[in-house]
Design an enzyme around this catalytic site. Structure first.
Site, mmCIF file in Angstrom:
data_model
loop_
_atom_site.group_PDB
_atom_site.id
_atom_site.type_symbol
_atom_site.label_atom_id
_atom_site.label_comp_id
_atom_site.label_asym_id
_atom_site.label_seq_id
_atom_site.Cartn_x
_atom_site.Cartn_y
_atom_site.Cartn_z
ATOM 1 N N LYS A 13 -23.287 -38.663 -4.716
ATOM 2 C CA LYS A 13 -24.097 -39.673 -4.542
ATOM 3 C C LYS A 13 -25.676 -39.247 -4.622
ATOM 4 C CE LYS A 13 -22.557 -40.952 -0.615
ATOM 5 N NZ LYS A 13 -21.312 -39.762 -0.508
ATOM 6 N N ARG A 88 -21.829 -48.827 4.767
ATOM 7 C CA ARG A 88 -20.768 -47.592 5.071
ATOM 8 C C ARG A 88 -19.668 -48.463 5.899
ATOM 9 N NH1 ARG A 88 -23.452 -42.875 4.160
ATOM 10 N NH2 ARG A 88 -22.371 -41.323 5.311
ATOM 11 N N ARG A 125 -22.866 -26.629 -0.485
ATOM 12 C CA ARG A 125 -24.327 -27.436 -0.835
ATOM 13 C C ARG A 125 -25.436 -26.438 -0.012
ATOM 14 N NH1 ARG A 125 -24.570 -33.534 0.396
ATOM 15 N NH2 ARG A 125 -23.753 -33.023 2.453
ATOM 16 N N ARG A 158 -26.981 -28.175 5.481
ATOM 17 C CA ARG A 158 -27.058 -29.348 6.616
ATOM 18 C C ARG A 158 -26.117 -28.794 7.631
ATOM 19 N NH1 ARG A 158 -26.423 -34.907 3.043
ATOM 20 N NH2 ARG A 158 -25.012 -35.244 4.871
ATOM 21 N N ARG A 169 -16.205 -36.111 8.957
ATOM 22 C CA ARG A 169 -16.734 -36.997 8.055
ATOM 23 C C ARG A 169 -15.795 -37.753 7.160
ATOM 24 N NH1 ARG A 169 -21.228 -33.310 5.729
ATOM 25 N NH2 ARG A 169 -21.714 -35.093 4.165
#
Ligand code: AP5
Length: 215
Positions: A13, A88, A125, A158, A169
């Protein structure tokens, strides 16, 4: 034009929204980025949000809604915006509906992918601490290890990209967010895109769909 990017953590996203914002000339509004900025600046919002974010849980609606309304009130949103990470859950979607539900030009792009892809993407990431650009140690490596290609900033991982938090998550996504696919399908606003292709292919599919209005 309001473009909502929907999909599990790691679907791409943020990566897509940054490029789309430039191409469509509207701002990219990421609730995750806004929250991380508040955490970094140690605001009262940030102190409260951090407790949830580091566990991979959703931050309470009231806090996120207030933060988002402030951002949407800024002048650069007058011609539209791209939402990444919001809504969300159904309660957040209903808030958007109250504000924009009847407006033309609300598109929801659902980036479909699978759990193994998500885990591979999130665990590799790296994010620029200065400009927020996204990289991946294998899929989109920076030219120089640990350094942002765009601004030379330092790349970091992160804290919620650790394996256990990624799994949490994903659970939260399935429990709270995935029902939005049905929600927007019933409103005839949903575009489905495979998020597993190369980023350039995903972008061109989104642009094509948004411009032509095809589903
Ligand atoms: P948030 O920041 O929104 O995280 P997320 O939804 O979990 O999504 P991510 O940012 O992890 O993934 P992405 O889909 O943007 O993927 P990306 O493009 O980076 O939220 C974080 C936390 O904030 C939440 O857990 C919650 O606590 C809180 N929060 C935020 N919004 C909230 C809300 N509305 N309500 C309540 N709480 C909220 O890509 C991932 C990686 O894959 C990158 O390395 C990238 O380089 C790579 N990649 C991307 N696309 C491709 C591709 N096509 N091929 C190969 N690699 C790719």
């Amino acid at each position: 034009m309001i473009l909502i990017l929907l999909g599990p953590p790691g679907a791409g996203k943020g990566t897509q929204a940054k490029v789309l914002a430039q191409k469509l000339k509207v701002p990219h509004i990421s609730t995750g980025d806004l929250l991380r900025q508040n955490v970094k600046e140690n605001t009262s919002f940030g102190v409260e949000a951090k407790k949830y974010m580091e566990k991979g849980e959703l931050v309470p609606d009231k806090l996120v809604n207030d933060m988002l309304k402030n951002r949407m009130g800024e002048p650069d949103t007058k011609d539209g915006f791209i939402l990444d990470g919001y809504p969300r859950n159904i309660a957040q979607a209903e808030i958007l509906d109250k504000m924009f539900g009847k407006a033309d030009g609300v598109h929801v792009v659902y980036l479909q992918t699978s759990e193994p892809v998500v885990i591979q993407r999130l665990s590799g990431r790296r994010v620029c601490s200065n400009c927020g650009a996204n990289f991946h140690i294998k899929n989109m490596p920076p030219k120089n290890d640990g350094t942002c290609d765009i601004c030379g900033g330092k790349l970091y991982q992160r804290t919620d990209d650790q394996e256990n938090t990624i799994k949490k998550r994903l659970d939260v996504y399935l429990k709270e967010t995935s029902s939005l696919v049905d929600y927007y399908e019933k409103q005839d606003k949903l575009f489905r895109i495979s998020a597993d292709d190369e980023p350039e292919i995903v972008i061109s599919m989104i642009l094509d769909l948004v411009k032509s209005g095809r589903r």
